[in-house]
Motif scaffolding. Structure first.
Motif, PDB file in Angstrom:
ATOM      1  N   VAL A  84      51.366 -37.179  29.329  1.00 43.12           N
ATOM      2  CA  VAL A  84      50.470 -38.169  28.252  1.00 43.12           C
ATOM      3  C   VAL A  84      49.300 -37.092  27.782  1.00 43.12           C
ATOM      4  O   VAL A  84      48.793 -36.389  28.456  1.00 43.12           O
ATOM      5  N   LEU A  85      49.154 -37.285  26.597  1.00 44.48           N
ATOM      6  CA  LEU A  85      48.148 -36.596  25.905  1.00 44.48           C
ATOM      7  C   LEU A  85      46.694 -37.739  25.941  1.00 44.48           C
ATOM      8  O   LEU A  85      46.994 -38.993  25.587  1.00 44.48           O
TER       9      LEU A  85
ATOM     10  N   PHE B 261      44.518 -31.322  27.310  1.00 53.84           N
ATOM     11  CA  PHE B 261      44.342 -32.704  27.508  1.00 53.84           C
ATOM     12  C   PHE B 261      45.586 -33.121  27.991  1.00 53.84           C
ATOM     13  O   PHE B 261      45.578 -34.487  28.175  1.00 53.84           O
ATOM     14  N   GLU B 262      46.587 -32.698  28.417  1.00 53.57           N
ATOM     15  CA  GLU B 262      47.977 -33.194  28.861  1.00 53.57           C
ATOM     16  C   GLU B 262      47.811 -33.334  30.188  1.00 53.57           C
ATOM     17  O   GLU B 262      47.637 -32.571  31.128  1.00 53.57           O
ATOM     18  N   TRP B 263      48.584 -34.647  30.548  1.00 56.79           N
ATOM     19  CA  TRP B 263      48.575 -35.031  32.228  1.00 56.79           C
ATOM     20  C   TRP B 263      50.059 -35.291  32.356  1.00 56.79           C
ATOM     21  O   TRP B 263      50.622 -35.776  31.566  1.00 56.79           O
ATOM     22  N   GLY B 264      50.454 -34.891  33.587  1.00 57.09           N
ATOM     23  CA  GLY B 264      51.759 -35.042  34.211  1.00 57.09           C
ATOM     24  C   GLY B 264      51.746 -36.445  35.250  1.00 57.09           C
ATOM     25  O   GLY B 264      50.917 -36.240  36.057  1.00 57.09           O
ATOM     26  N   ILE B 265      52.783 -37.149  35.083  1.00 51.99           N
ATOM     27  CA  ILE B 265      52.879 -38.102  35.876  1.00 51.99           C
ATOM     28  C   ILE B 265      54.152 -38.271  36.687  1.00 51.99           C
ATOM     29  O   ILE B 265      55.040 -38.196  35.535  1.00 51.99           O
ATOM     30  N   THR B 266      54.441 -38.257  37.733  1.00 49.05           N
ATOM     31  CA  THR B 266      55.775 -38.503  38.322  1.00 49.05           C
ATOM     32  C   THR B 266      55.598 -39.797  39.122  1.00 49.05           C
ATOM     33  O   THR B 266      54.719 -40.329  39.999  1.00 49.05           O
ATOM     34  N   LEU B 267      56.756 -40.695  38.887  1.00 48.70           N
ATOM     35  CA  LEU B 267      56.893 -41.903  39.474  1.00 48.70           C
ATOM     36  C   LEU B 267      58.245 -41.942  40.479  1.00 48.70           C
ATOM     37  O   LEU B 267      59.272 -41.739  39.921  1.00 48.70           O
ATOM     38  N   THR B 268      58.063 -42.328  41.576  1.00 48.44           N
ATOM     39  CA  THR B 268      59.256 -42.290  42.319  1.00 48.44           C
ATOM     40  C   THR B 268      59.281 -43.864  42.946  1.00 48.44           C
ATOM     41  O   THR B 268      58.501 -44.393  43.377  1.00 48.44           O
TER      42      THR B 268
END
Length: 220
Positions: free
Chosen positions: A175-176, A151-158
């Motif tokens: 994020v879980l 259930f883990e998600w990766g987010i990249t903010l530029t």
């Protein structure tokens, strides 16, 4: 090359490119939808407490400094970092001010006088509280599942905001996101100078209210 063959080649190229763009737009739309769904789940949490481990790397001298402690995030107030090791200290951050406490001495600074701080505090606060409209206004967002992590998600903010982009190169967040619980596991920030701050968050407890010790840092 005959005219008919040129036309056929051009038509094929246009068709292929349109397919690529369609796939890209579809992927972007899915990424945005996933990100907003995660933000909606994060926004349901009023207060989260947990442990943190922070690793700070300085590009200038190549040194890494590690620290650890506990943290509290309040959706309506801000965040507090209670550092226990190597030296005890407290830092509370809201949209308007910073409180630093060391060896019983406290200093309060007005963050509104520093545009970079104001934008960064607002961005981090928006991330923890799931305010996707504010995040999307200031950052290009990429979001997708982390491989082999359930259930883990990766987010990249530029950063798109020029003030933030003058200091931050990228922010990466894990994020879980489960049906019954959603919280941030990791934040990594890299500056334009190459410095990095890596927060590992664990032992999260979700509640509705601050305790009296936490609340005093948010008194107006």
């Amino acid at each position: 090359m005959k005219l008919k063959k040129i036309f056929t080649t051009a038509a094929t190229l246009i068709f292929c490119l349109s397919g690529i763009f369609a796939q890209s737009n579809a992927a972007d739309a899915k990424s945005e939808k996933d990100f907003r769904r995660i933000c909606e789940n994060l926004s349901k949490v009023k207060v989260v407490r947990g442990d943190f481990e922070l690793s700070q790397y300085a590009e200038k001298n190549g040194r890494t400094v590690n620290s650890s402690g506990k943290y509290t995030i309040s959706a309506s107030d801000g965040m507090i970092w209670f550092t226990k090791k190597p030296v005890e200290s407290v830092m509370a951050i809201t949209k308007n001010y910073i409180i630093q406490e060391n060896k019983g001495r406290q200093r309060k600074m007005d963050g509104r006088k520093n545009p970079t701080f104001a934008h960064m505090a607002n961005a981090i606060s928006s991330l923890f509280t799931g305010n996707y409209e504010e995040i999307e206004k200031n950052f290009i967002v990429e979001c997708g599942p982390v491989k082999n992590a359930g259930f883990e998600w990766g987010i990249t903010l530029t950063p798109e905001n020029k003030t933030i982009a003058s200091y931050i190169k990228t922010i990466k967040v894990n994020v879980l996101n489960k049906p019954d619980v959603c919280h941030i596991l990791m934040i990594m920030m890299e500056t334009v100078s190459g410095d990095r701050s890596d927060y590992q968050l664990s032992k999260q407890v979700l509640t509705d209210t601050l305790n009296s010790h936490e609340a005093k840092y948010f008194e107006k």
